[in-house]
Design a protein around this motif. Structure first.
Motif, mmCIF file in Angstrom:
data_model
loop_
_atom_site.group_PDB
_atom_site.id
_atom_site.type_symbol
_atom_site.label_atom_id
_atom_site.label_comp_id
_atom_site.label_asym_id
_atom_site.label_seq_id
_atom_site.Cartn_x
_atom_site.Cartn_y
_atom_site.Cartn_z
ATOM 1 N N THR A 130 0.791 -1.183 -0.046
ATOM 2 C CA THR A 130 0.140 0.011 -0.069
ATOM 3 C C THR A 130 0.884 1.283 0.181
ATOM 4 O OG1 THR A 130 0.023 -0.030 2.432
ATOM 5 C CG2 THR A 130 -1.821 -1.295 0.989
ATOM 6 N N SER A 131 2.142 1.072 0.210
ATOM 7 C CA SER A 131 3.050 2.200 0.185
ATOM 8 C C SER A 131 4.553 1.525 0.135
ATOM 9 C CB SER A 131 3.110 3.351 1.430
ATOM 10 O OG SER A 131 3.502 2.782 2.426
ATOM 11 N N GLU A 132 5.630 2.224 -0.025
ATOM 12 C CA GLU A 132 6.812 1.695 0.025
ATOM 13 C C GLU A 132 7.242 1.134 1.399
ATOM 14 O OE1 GLU A 132 9.824 4.696 -0.622
ATOM 15 O OE2 GLU A 132 9.334 4.863 -2.611
ATOM 16 N N THR A 133 6.289 1.468 2.440
ATOM 17 C CA THR A 133 6.774 0.587 3.898
ATOM 18 C C THR A 133 5.511 -0.062 4.418
ATOM 19 O OG1 THR A 133 6.522 2.596 4.867
ATOM 20 C CG2 THR A 133 8.688 2.326 4.175
ATOM 21 N N THR A 134 4.506 0.130 3.811
ATOM 22 C CA THR A 134 3.118 -0.825 4.256
ATOM 23 C C THR A 134 2.419 -1.635 3.473
ATOM 24 O OG1 THR A 134 1.644 1.240 3.577
ATOM 25 C CG2 THR A 134 2.754 1.304 5.853
ATOM 26 N N THR A 155 3.490 -2.803 8.814
ATOM 27 C CA THR A 155 4.709 -1.996 8.543
ATOM 28 C C THR A 155 6.002 -2.523 8.499
ATOM 29 O OG1 THR A 155 3.165 -0.355 9.771
ATOM 30 C CG2 THR A 155 5.575 -0.018 9.439
ATOM 31 N N PHE A 156 6.977 -2.361 7.265
ATOM 32 C CA PHE A 156 8.033 -2.723 7.141
ATOM 33 C C PHE A 156 8.888 -1.737 7.795
ATOM 34 C CE2 PHE A 156 5.630 -4.424 3.834
ATOM 35 C CZ PHE A 156 6.073 -5.622 3.500
ATOM 36 N N ASN A 157 9.383 -2.059 9.032
ATOM 37 C CA ASN A 157 10.143 -1.134 9.867
ATOM 38 C C ASN A 157 11.430 -0.884 9.486
ATOM 39 O OD1 ASN A 157 8.060 -0.931 11.587
ATOM 40 N ND2 ASN A 157 8.790 -2.642 12.718
ATOM 41 N N GLY A 158 12.164 -1.955 8.801
ATOM 42 C CA GLY A 158 13.358 -1.840 8.318
ATOM 43 C C GLY A 158 14.304 -3.002 8.029
ATOM 44 N N ALA A 159 15.567 -2.851 7.512
ATOM 45 C CA ALA A 159 16.045 -4.262 6.927
ATOM 46 C C ALA A 159 17.597 -3.870 6.962
ATOM 47 C CB ALA A 159 15.750 -4.747 5.666
ATOM 48 N N MET A 160 18.334 -4.748 7.560
ATOM 49 C CA MET A 160 19.874 -4.496 7.458
ATOM 50 C C MET A 160 20.570 -5.802 6.693
ATOM 51 S SD MET A 160 20.709 -3.530 11.455
ATOM 52 C CE MET A 160 20.049 -1.901 11.937
#
Length: 210
Positions: A130-134, A155-160
């Protein structure tokens, strides 16, 4: 003295740069494809339900697991499977020595009935960004022997690409959903104890060895 101050300033800049580099979040599409396992030390499943319309009663599950089959080139192709042990309910009910409320909820046939249904499972079947991070994740929740579709707001909080403590590619998510417990046959005390159950999920997933 001036030399010491300059040296301190240079060292601080170098350390700040290193910390920023180590903890920099990578894009999800930079992570390698494959299976990612849940880091249980950085995960939680918390739920709440209305009590007489006066407050929300909050509890959690302590024992659960999940994995992701991840496709960074097209996240929509990724799949997630999760399992919850209903015996692991934690309510922080007072005077547990006098009344083991967690045990009652877990085993009573009108509640989680863990003796007959020892696992709650979820299997995703679609992910819509629905967006770059959701995203909205659709899947089947199997609970009390009944399977029904649910939707989670993710929600995609982040990636490493290299998590600094584990050294593994790692991603993190938050998710929420609301279900009607009566849809799965849990109708005890509705509506005094709310039918709507809000679920809040947090999780970090680390890349498995190939």
């Amino acid at each position: 003295m001036k030399y010491a101050i300059k040296l301190f300033a240079i060292t601080s800049l170098i350390l700040t740069g290193c910390v920023s580099w180590v903890f920099a979040k990578s894009e999800f599409n930079q992570l390698p494809k494959g299976q990612y396992e849940l880091d249980l030390s950085h995960a939680s499943i918390v739920w709440k339900v209305s009590h007489l319309g006066l407050s929300d009663y909050v509890a959690r599950f302590a024992n659960f697991d999940a994995s992701i089959q991840f496709d960074g080139k097209d996240i929509r192709n990724s799949k997630i499977n999760a399992t919850i042990d209903p015996m692991s309910i934690q309510t922080a009910y007072p005077d547990a020595d006098k009344k083991d409320f967690d045990q009652i909820l877990a085993t009573d046939k009108s509640w989680f009935n863990a003796g007959q249904f020892p696992a709650i499972t979820f299997a995703s079947n679609s992910i819509k960004m629905t967006s770059e991070t959701t995203a909205i994740m659709q899947g089947d929740l199997t609970f009390l022997g009944v399977s029904k579709p649910i939707a989670l707001d993710v929600t995609f909080n982040g990636a490493m690409t290299r998590q600094p403590f584990s050294g593994k590619p790692t991603m993190g998510f938050s998710a929420t959903t609301t279900i009607k417990r009566s849809d799965w046959g849990m109708t005890k005390y509705v509506p005094n104890i709310g039918d709507q159950v809000s679920v809040m999920i947090e999780g970090e997933f680390a890349k498995s060895k190939d």
